[in-house]
Design a protein around this motif. Structure first.
Motif, short mmCIF file in Angstrom:
data_model
loop_
_atom_site.label_atom_id
_atom_site.label_comp_id
_atom_site.label_asym_id
_atom_site.label_seq_id
_atom_site.Cartn_x
_atom_site.Cartn_y
_atom_site.Cartn_z
N PRO A 150 0.82 -1.13 0.04
CA PRO A 150 0.00 0.05 0.05
C PRO A 150 1.01 1.24 0.10
CG PRO A 150 0.08 -1.15 2.36
CD PRO A 150 0.71 -2.09 1.15
N LEU A 151 0.42 2.32 -0.75
CA LEU A 151 1.23 3.38 -0.83
C LEU A 151 1.00 4.47 0.27
CD1 LEU A 151 0.91 4.25 -4.62
CD2 LEU A 151 2.85 3.32 -3.55
N LEU A 153 13.70 8.80 5.42
CA LEU A 153 14.50 7.73 5.13
C LEU A 153 14.21 7.21 3.76
CD1 LEU A 153 15.24 5.96 8.55
CD2 LEU A 153 16.48 7.91 7.34
N PRO A 154 13.08 6.96 3.43
CA PRO A 154 13.02 6.18 1.84
C PRO A 154 13.34 7.16 0.92
CG PRO A 154 11.08 6.01 3.44
CD PRO A 154 11.79 6.95 4.18
N SER A 170 19.12 -3.33 -4.67
CA SER A 170 18.70 -2.37 -3.79
C SER A 170 17.73 -2.81 -2.67
CB SER A 170 17.83 -1.28 -4.44
OG SER A 170 16.64 -1.65 -4.74
N GLY A 171 17.42 -4.11 -2.88
CA GLY A 171 16.50 -4.45 -1.76
C GLY A 171 14.99 -4.49 -2.04
N HIS A 172 14.63 -4.14 -3.50
CA HIS A 172 13.36 -3.68 -3.94
C HIS A 172 12.80 -4.87 -4.67
CE1 HIS A 172 13.29 -0.02 -1.71
NE2 HIS A 172 14.11 0.31 -2.39
N ALA A 219 11.04 1.83 -5.78
CA ALA A 219 11.68 1.90 -4.27
C ALA A 219 11.06 2.84 -3.20
CB ALA A 219 12.88 2.69 -4.82
N GLY A 220 9.85 3.04 -3.32
CA GLY A 220 8.76 3.53 -2.63
C GLY A 220 9.01 5.28 -2.52
#
Length: 293
Positions: A47-48, A61-62, A114-116, A187-188
């Motif tokens: 969810p955004l 941080l994101p 990147s972990g995404h 990446a959020g």
């Protein structure tokens, strides 16, 4: 967004679930799609975030410590170049599909590091005079990324106004920029911090918009630099891209709205990224406001 002197092209991004848009345009309800079934990892529909506080820029941080900045160089993947003249809807779609395949193959390993989670965006070419979707009802944008349906949209008729040489360079640059917004979504970054109740023309909103747009330009330039050999971005073709980038910016938009960055800022972020081919140079969210003017 990039608005050029020689060929006015408004390029934008749509944020999911809010009435924010940069470079509004129309998209088709029944347009042809071209998703790219390349290397995939499981799709996760997180969810955004929709904050309730008033919109102000804060170093969340994101935005400032995203894994994309630490994922390393974009690899060269031996891109194919579009062939034939881009003089029809089908031809523009075919050419953009080739570029999208290259973008996917270049970025998939970076996103993984990147972990995404990675997924490919869809691709739609639209006719401004006829097509409507993605909750748009205005007729302005030549190209944009719609995060609502995870698709890149191109107005194909705009390419008829340019010479074949400029069409190719412009298509590469446009696709790379819009894919930059797709990376922000993965990446959020893209929708983080938007307040749907805040004025989207406030100083804080325009600053956030410029940070997002200049970062998309930077991501796009990193891809182009990594693949400059197979994309033939050397010699006169490279000088064409450099000229277009140096002559893109809010100064050339009809309304002079300061939402995408000046021509100086466009080049400030594109040039180093092209040389480094590394998204580490694209952290616009820690840059001084003078660097994202």
């Amino acid at each position: 967004m990039k608005v050029r002197v020689a060929a006015v092209a408004v390029i934008g991004v749509l944020v999911v679930g809010v009435a924010v848009r940069f470079g509004p345009g129309l998209v088709p309800a029944d347009a042809e799609e071209a998703g790219r079934p390349v290397v995939r990892v499981p799709k996760v529909d997180a969810p955004l975030r929709q904050p309730t506080t008033a919109m102000t820029f804060t170093p969340d941080l994101p935005l400032v410590q995203n894994g994309l900045y630490k994922a390393g160089r974009v690899p060269a993947v031996s891109c194919r170049m579009p062939v034939g003249a881009q003089t029809s809807r089908a031809a523009v779609l075919a050419a953009a599909t080739v570029v999208l395949d290259c973008l996917d193959r270049s970025w998939v390993s970076v996103v993984a590091r990147s972990g995404h989670y990675f997924e490919s965006p869809g691709l739609v070419v639209f006719d401004r005079a006829k097509d409507k979707s993605c909750e748009l009802r205005e007729i302005h944008a030549s190209a944009f990324y719609c995060s609502k349906d995870n698709k890149i949209y191109l107005e194909w008729k705009d390419y008829l106004q340019r010479g074949n040489w400029n069409r190719q360079i412009d298509l590469l640059d446009t696709m790379a920029h819009e894919y930059g917004h797709h990376l922000q979504r993965l990446a959020g970054i893209l929708s983080y911090g938007w307040d749907p109740e805040a004025s989207q023309t406030s100083a804080a909103a325009l600053l956030k918009s410029r940070r997002l747009e200049l970062q998309a330009t930077c991501f796009g330039a990193a891809f182009l630099g990594a693949n400059k050999t197979s994309l033939r971005l050397t010699g006169e073709r490279l000088r064409t891209w450099q000229h277009q980038t140096r002559h893109s910016g809010d100064e050339y938009s009809a309304g002079k709205l300061r939402d995408h960055g000046s021509r100086q800022s466009q080049w400030r972020w594109a040039a180093p990224a092209f040389q480094s081919a590394n998204p580490s140079s694209c952290n616009t969210f820690t840059a001084a406001t003078t660097k994202v003017s």
